[in-house]
Design a protein around this motif. Structure first.
Motif, PDB file in Angstrom:
ATOM      1  N   GLU A  24      -8.168  18.488  -0.462  1.00 30.72           N
ATOM      2  CA  GLU A  24      -9.200  19.517  -0.310  1.00 30.72           C
ATOM      3  C   GLU A  24      -8.844  20.804  -1.044  1.00 30.72           C
ATOM      4  O   GLU A  24      -9.067  21.921  -0.552  1.00 30.72           O
ATOM      5  N   GLN A  47      -8.582  26.374   3.911  1.00 23.63           N
ATOM      6  CA  GLN A  47      -8.266  26.602   5.307  1.00 23.63           C
ATOM      7  C   GLN A  47      -7.149  25.705   5.798  1.00 23.63           C
ATOM      8  O   GLN A  47      -6.564  25.965   6.839  1.00 23.63           O
ATOM      9  N   LEU A  48      -6.871  24.638   5.080  1.00 20.13           N
ATOM     10  CA  LEU A  48      -5.817  23.714   5.488  1.00 20.13           C
ATOM     11  C   LEU A  48      -4.533  24.049   4.744  1.00 20.13           C
ATOM     12  O   LEU A  48      -4.566  24.602   3.644  1.00 20.13           O
ATOM     13  N   THR A 108      -2.602  21.860   3.456  1.00 19.40           N
ATOM     14  CA  THR A 108      -2.521  20.997   2.282  1.00 19.40           C
ATOM     15  C   THR A 108      -3.474  21.437   1.181  1.00 19.40           C
ATOM     16  O   THR A 108      -3.291  21.077   0.025  1.00 19.40           O
TER      17      THR A 108
END
Length: 136
Positions: A61, A102-103, A105
């Motif tokens: 993402e 937001q993650l 990763t």
């Protein structure tokens, strides 16, 4: 006392059709600039590595930068992303990678996408050097 060495200017390499086509095709399709010059191993390796890095970045993402956000860091991200050529064009057309980071990763994914673009630019320059005979 050292003598000043007389330097002769080196002649410019000949500009052939392959010298123009190979880097352009290599930018658009990672590794294809080498494949059209029958550098099968190097071309397939570049195609696999750039494509895998880009896809992994998307799967994590990562963000694909747009060209006109105005922020200097976004512009640098766009330059890195655009180096992936056709992969960048397809991801923008399919609106992939537009989410906010937001993650944990996602940051790594964004860096993977930028690194794949920069690696593709280096491979296109390498295809050009092979085409002009500067590199075996």
């Amino acid at each position: 006392m050292a003598k000043a060495a007389a330097t002769k200017p080196t002649p410019a390499p000949p500009l052939t059709a392959m010298a123009v086509v190979a880097p352009a095709v290599g930018w658009l399709i990672p590794g294809a600039g080498h494949l059209i010059q029958k550098r099968w191993g190097r071309g397939l390796l570049l195609m696999a590595s750039v494509g895998t890095m880009f896809v992994l970045g998307i799967l994590m993402e990562g963000k694909v930068y747009a060209p006109n956000t105005g922020d200097i860091l976004d512009v640098l991200g766009f330059v890195g992303d655009a180096g992936a050529g056709g992969l960048y064009i397809v991801s923008r057309a399919l609106e992939i990678g537009r989410g906010a980071i937001q993650l944990a990763t996602a940051s790594y994914g964004t860096m993977f996408i930028i690194a794949s673009g920069l690696l593709n630019v280096i491979s296109a320059v390498d295809a050009y050097h092979i085409a002009i005979g500067k590199k075996p």
